[in-house]
Design a protein around this motif. Structure first.
Motif, PDB file in Angstrom:
ATOM      1  N   LEU A 246      75.230 113.855 119.542  1.00  0.00           N
ATOM      2  CA  LEU A 246      75.069 113.600 120.974  1.00  0.00           C
ATOM      3  C   LEU A 246      74.743 114.898 121.719  1.00  0.00           C
ATOM      4  CD1 LEU A 246      75.170 111.577 123.290  1.00  0.00           C
ATOM      5  CD2 LEU A 246      77.645 111.938 123.437  1.00  0.00           C
ATOM      6  N   GLY A 247      75.433 115.972 121.348  1.00  0.00           N
ATOM      7  CA  GLY A 247      75.175 117.271 121.967  1.00  0.00           C
ATOM      8  C   GLY A 247      73.754 117.746 121.724  1.00  0.00           C
ATOM      9  N   LEU A 248      73.267 117.580 120.488  1.00  0.00           N
ATOM     10  CA  LEU A 248      71.900 117.978 120.151  1.00  0.00           C
ATOM     11  C   LEU A 248      70.879 117.177 120.953  1.00  0.00           C
ATOM     12  CD1 LEU A 248      72.254 118.200 116.239  1.00  0.00           C
ATOM     13  CD2 LEU A 248      72.240 120.105 117.853  1.00  0.00           C
ATOM     14  N   ILE A 249      71.119 115.871 121.057  1.00  0.00           N
ATOM     15  CA  ILE A 249      70.191 115.008 121.802  1.00  0.00           C
ATOM     16  C   ILE A 249      70.171 115.390 123.283  1.00  0.00           C
ATOM     17  CG2 ILE A 249      69.791 112.637 122.604  1.00  0.00           C
ATOM     18  CD1 ILE A 249      70.885 111.701 119.867  1.00  0.00           C
ATOM     19  N   LEU A 250      71.345 115.603 123.874  1.00  0.00           N
ATOM     20  CA  LEU A 250      71.423 115.960 125.293  1.00  0.00           C
ATOM     21  C   LEU A 250      70.725 117.289 125.570  1.00  0.00           C
ATOM     22  CD1 LEU A 250      75.110 114.962 126.190  1.00  0.00           C
ATOM     23  CD2 LEU A 250      72.996 113.835 126.948  1.00  0.00           C
ATOM     24  N   HIS A 251      70.930 118.254 124.686  1.00  0.00           N
ATOM     25  CA  HIS A 251      70.330 119.577 124.895  1.00  0.00           C
ATOM     26  C   HIS A 251      68.802 119.494 124.831  1.00  0.00           C
ATOM     27  CE1 HIS A 251      70.548 123.874 125.312  1.00  0.00           C
ATOM     28  NE2 HIS A 251      69.908 124.101 124.175  1.00  0.00           N
ATOM     29  N   GLY A 252      68.298 118.735 123.851  1.00  0.00           N
ATOM     30  CA  GLY A 252      66.851 118.577 123.730  1.00  0.00           C
ATOM     31  C   GLY A 252      66.265 117.755 124.867  1.00  0.00           C
ATOM     32  N   ALA A 253      66.968 116.665 125.225  1.00  0.00           N
ATOM     33  CA  ALA A 253      66.436 115.733 126.228  1.00  0.00           C
ATOM     34  C   ALA A 253      66.593 116.240 127.656  1.00  0.00           C
ATOM     35  CB  ALA A 253      67.132 114.377 126.093  1.00  0.00           C
ATOM     36  N   ILE A 254      67.590 117.090 127.892  1.00  0.00           N
ATOM     37  CA  ILE A 254      67.819 117.565 129.256  1.00  0.00           C
ATOM     38  C   ILE A 254      67.396 119.033 129.414  1.00  0.00           C
ATOM     39  CG2 ILE A 254      69.560 117.995 131.043  1.00  0.00           C
ATOM     40  CD1 ILE A 254      71.133 115.605 129.917  1.00  0.00           C
ATOM     41  N   THR A 255      68.048 119.935 128.680  1.00  0.00           N
ATOM     42  CA  THR A 255      67.785 121.370 128.864  1.00  0.00           C
ATOM     43  C   THR A 255      66.328 121.716 128.601  1.00  0.00           C
ATOM     44  OG1 THR A 255      70.050 121.802 128.114  1.00  0.00           O
ATOM     45  CG2 THR A 255      68.567 123.690 128.287  1.00  0.00           C
ATOM     46  N   TYR A 256      65.844 121.398 127.392  1.00  0.00           N
ATOM     47  CA  TYR A 256      64.458 121.741 127.047  1.00  0.00           C
ATOM     48  C   TYR A 256      63.454 120.947 127.879  1.00  0.00           C
ATOM     49  CZ  TYR A 256      66.326 124.135 122.893  1.00  0.00           C
ATOM     50  OH  TYR A 256      66.994 124.968 122.047  1.00  0.00           O
ATOM     51  N   SER A 257      63.747 119.673 128.090  1.00  0.00           N
ATOM     52  CA  SER A 257      62.806 118.834 128.839  1.00  0.00           C
ATOM     53  C   SER A 257      62.637 119.325 130.271  1.00  0.00           C
ATOM     54  CB  SER A 257      63.276 117.380 128.833  1.00  0.00           C
ATOM     55  OG  SER A 257      63.208 116.844 127.520  1.00  0.00           O
TER      56      SER A 257
ATOM     57  N   TYR B 227      57.190 116.597 122.705  1.00  0.00           N
ATOM     58  CA  TYR B 227      57.941 116.156 121.523  1.00  0.00           C
ATOM     59  C   TYR B 227      57.097 115.284 120.597  1.00  0.00           C
ATOM     60  CZ  TYR B 227      62.294 118.074 123.335  1.00  0.00           C
ATOM     61  OH  TYR B 227      63.271 118.935 123.777  1.00  0.00           O
ATOM     62  N   LYS B 228      56.184 114.520 121.177  1.00  0.00           N
ATOM     63  CA  LYS B 228      55.303 113.690 120.353  1.00  0.00           C
ATOM     64  C   LYS B 228      54.415 114.565 119.463  1.00  0.00           C
ATOM     65  CE  LYS B 228      51.768 110.077 120.660  1.00  0.00           C
ATOM     66  NZ  LYS B 228      50.915 109.269 121.563  1.00  0.00           N
TER      67      LYS B 228
ATOM     68  N   LEU C 141      66.484 121.043 116.246  1.00  0.00           N
ATOM     69  CA  LEU C 141      66.646 121.484 117.634  1.00  0.00           C
ATOM     70  C   LEU C 141      66.307 122.965 117.778  1.00  0.00           C
ATOM     71  CD1 LEU C 141      67.658 120.432 120.459  1.00  0.00           C
ATOM     72  CD2 LEU C 141      69.779 121.632 119.931  1.00  0.00           C
ATOM     73  N   ASN C 142      66.761 123.788 116.809  1.00  0.00           N
ATOM     74  CA  ASN C 142      66.457 125.219 116.860  1.00  0.00           C
ATOM     75  C   ASN C 142      64.950 125.460 116.907  1.00  0.00           C
ATOM     76  OD1 ASN C 142      69.188 125.756 116.684  1.00  0.00           O
ATOM     77  ND2 ASN C 142      69.154 126.281 114.519  1.00  0.00           N
ATOM     78  N   THR C 143      64.217 124.758 116.035  1.00  0.00           N
ATOM     79  CA  THR C 143      62.761 124.909 115.971  1.00  0.00           C
ATOM     80  C   THR C 143      62.108 124.450 117.273  1.00  0.00           C
ATOM     81  OG1 THR C 143      62.871 124.492 113.588  1.00  0.00           O
ATOM     82  CG2 THR C 143      60.722 124.306 114.619  1.00  0.00           C
ATOM     83  N   SER C 144      62.617 123.360 117.839  1.00  0.00           N
ATOM     84  CA  SER C 144      62.091 122.867 119.121  1.00  0.00           C
ATOM     85  C   SER C 144      62.328 123.872 120.234  1.00  0.00           C
ATOM     86  CB  SER C 144      62.761 121.534 119.494  1.00  0.00           C
ATOM     87  OG  SER C 144      62.556 120.580 118.495  1.00  0.00           O
ATOM     88  N   GLY C 145      63.482 124.531 120.198  1.00  0.00           N
ATOM     89  CA  GLY C 145      63.798 125.547 121.201  1.00  0.00           C
ATOM     90  C   GLY C 145      62.843 126.728 121.145  1.00  0.00           C
TER      91      GLY C 145
END
Length: 409
Positions: A224-235, A250-251, A383-387
Motif C-alpha cells: 500500500l505504501g509503495l502504491i501511494l508513493h508512486g500514485a501520489i508523490t511521483y504523479s 507509467y504506461k 518503485l525505485n526505478t520509477s523514482g
C-alpha cells in the motif's frame, strides 16, 4: 504482440506456476528450480548485467560531455540529489504513518526468543564520500562499484567537453559505443518474458504461501505504501513540475518496471529504463544519462518504505513504544543512510539494521521479515526505478522550459 504484453503474460504465468510449485514436494521444486527456472533466470540476469557497467560509464561520459558547463552539471546534480532526499523522506513518512495506522505487528504472535540475525555494518559516511574517487578505475569497473564508475565517467566527460575539437574523435567513439549498447539492449530484451517468468516462478515457489500468509498484513502495509508513493508523490511531481501526464508516464515506463520487478535490481533495469526515458518519455539524453545511473545507486524510496514499515512492525512485535523523537530519528537516519550505504551488498537490510540500532530495537527482528523480503524486494525495486525516471523527467522538462525562455528573450 508488444514486449509489454509478453512480459505481463509471463509475469502472470510465473505467479501461477510459482504458486503451484509452492504446493509441490520440496524435491520436485528443487529439481525444477535447479535445472529449469534458475538457469533461465540467471542467464537473463547475466545478459543484462553484462551491459550495466559499460552503459553506465559510456552514458555518463556522454551525458557530462553533453551538458558541458560544469556549473550546469553541478546544478543538475544538486537538483537530482535534492529530489532523491526529499522523496526518500516523504516515503519514510508514508511508511511510518501506514505502520501506525494498520498496525501489522502484534506482540506474542511470533516466537522472538530463538530468532537470530547477524547484521552487516555499513561503512562510515565519510569513508563512502572519500571512496567515491577511485584509486583504480579499472578495478572499480571490474567490481561494479557504481559510485566510483560515475565519478570517473564525470571527469572524462568534463575533459571531453573542455577540450572540444581536440578530442572529437574520442567523443565520436563513445557515441558509437552507445549505439552498439542500445542495439544489444534491444536484442536482450527479446528474452525478457522468459527471464521474468523464471525469476517470478522461482521466487514465489521458494517463498511458499505459508510464509506469505503469516506475514500478510506486513506485506499489505508495504505494498500500500509503495502504491501511494508512486500514485501520489511521483504523479504530483510529474503533473505539476514536469507538466506531463502521470498515466502516460507509467504506461510508457511499464516494461522497465516489470523488468525491475522480475530482477529485483535497479542496476539490471538501468539500460532499459534509460532507453525508455529517452525514446518514449522525451527525457534529454544528457540528463537521463547522468541522473538515472546516479539514482540507481543512491535513490531507494521503495527500500525506505520497507524500512519504515519494518521498524514499526518489529517495535509492535516486541511491544516497544515509538515516540515522536524515535519517529524523527527513523526518518533522519534512513534518509542519510540511503546515500551513506550506496553500493553495500544487501543494502536494504544494512540500512534497516542501522535504523533499528538508532531507535534501540533488536536487530534480530530482521529475521522475521527475511522470508518474504525477496518478493517485496521486487515491488520496491520497481518503485525505485520509477523514482529515478521521474527525477530525470522532471529535471529534463524544467531545463527545456528554462531553455525555451532564454530563446524567447
Amino acid at each position: 504482440m508488444s514486449l509489454t504484453k509478453k512480459i505481463i503474460i509471463a509475469l502472470i504465468l510465473g505467479v501461477i506456476v510459482g504458486i503451484g510449485l509452492s504446493y509441490a514436494p520440496t524435491d520436485i521444486f528443487s529439481t525444477i528450480n535447479m535445472y529449469v527456472l534458475n538457469p533461465i533466470g540467471q542467464i537473463f540476469l547475466n545478459l543484462i548485467m553484462m551491459l550495466v557497467v559499460p552503459i553506465v560509464f559510456v552514458s555518463i561520459v556522454l551525458g557530462t560531455a553533453g551538458i558541458g558547463d560544469p556549473k550546469k552539471l553541478g546544478s543538475i546534480g544538486i537538483k537530482a540529489i535534492s529530489f532523491f532526499l526529499v522523496t526518500t523522506a516523504i516515503a519514510l513518512c508514508i511508511g511510518v504513518g501506514l505502520g501506525f495506522l494498520i498496525q501489522p505487528g502484534q506482540a506474542g504472535v511470533f516466537d522472538t526468543g530463538n530468532i537470530e540475525y547477524e547484521s552487516q555494518s555499513a561503512p562510515p559516511i565519510m569513508d563512502t564520500i572519500i571512496n567515491i574517487i577511485p584509486r583504480n578505475p579499472i578495478e572499480s569497473m571490474a567490481s561494479a562499484d557504481m559510485l566510483q564508475i560515475i565519478a570517473f565517467a564525470v571527469f572524462i566527460g568534463m575533459g571531453l567537453a573542455t577540450l572540444g575539437e581536440k578530442t572529437k574523435g574520442i567523443l565520436n567513439l563513445f557515441e558509437q559505443a552507445n549505439d552498439l549498447l542500445m542495439w544489444l539492449i534491444n536484442m536482450i530484451m527479446k528474452t525478457a518474458p522468459y527471464g521474468a517468468f523464471a525469476l517470478i516462478a522461482s521466487a514465489i515457489g521458494g517463498a511458499g504461501l505459508n510464509a506469505i500468509g503469516s506475514m500478510f498484513m506486513y506485506m499489505v502495509t508495504i505494498v500500500l505504501g509503495l502504491i501511494l508513493h508512486g500514485a501520489i508523490t511521483y504523479s504530483l511531481m510529474i503533473k505539476f513540475i514536469g507538466k506531463g501526464s502521470p498515466v502516460k508516464f507509467y504506461k510508457e515506463f511499464f516494461p522497465a518496471m516489470s523488468v525491475a520487478f522480475s530482477t529485483s535490481s535497479s542496476n539490471a533495469t538501468l539500460p532499459l529504463a534509460m532507453k525508455i526515458a529517452q525514446e518514449k518519455l522525451g527525457v534529454k539524453k544528457e540528463i537521463s544519462s547522468f541522473v538515472q545511473p546516479l539514482g540507481a545507486t543512491i535513490n531507494m524510496d521503495g527500500t525506505a518504505i520497507m524500512q519504515a514499515v519494518a521498524t514499526v512492525f518489529i517495535a509492535q512485535i516486541y511491544a516497544e513504544t515509538l515516540g515522536v523523537s524515535d519517529i524523527l530519528l527513523i526518518i533522519l537516519t534512513a534518509t542519510l543512510a540511503s546515500i551513506g550505504t550506496a553500493g553495500v551488498p544487501g543494502v536494504g537490510l544494512v540500512m534497516l539494521a542501522m535504523v533499528l540500532q538508532a531507535v534501540g530495537l533488536p536487530v534480530e527482528g530482521i529475521a522475521l521479515i527475511i522470508g518474504v523480503d525477496r518478493i517485496l524486494d521486487m515491488l520496491r525495486t520497481s518503485l525505485n526505478t520509477s523514482g529515478d525516471a521521474t527525477c530525470a523527467y522532471v529535471i529534463s522538462e524544467y531545463e527545456k522550459r528554462k531553455e525555451a525562455k532564454v530563446l524567447k528573450s
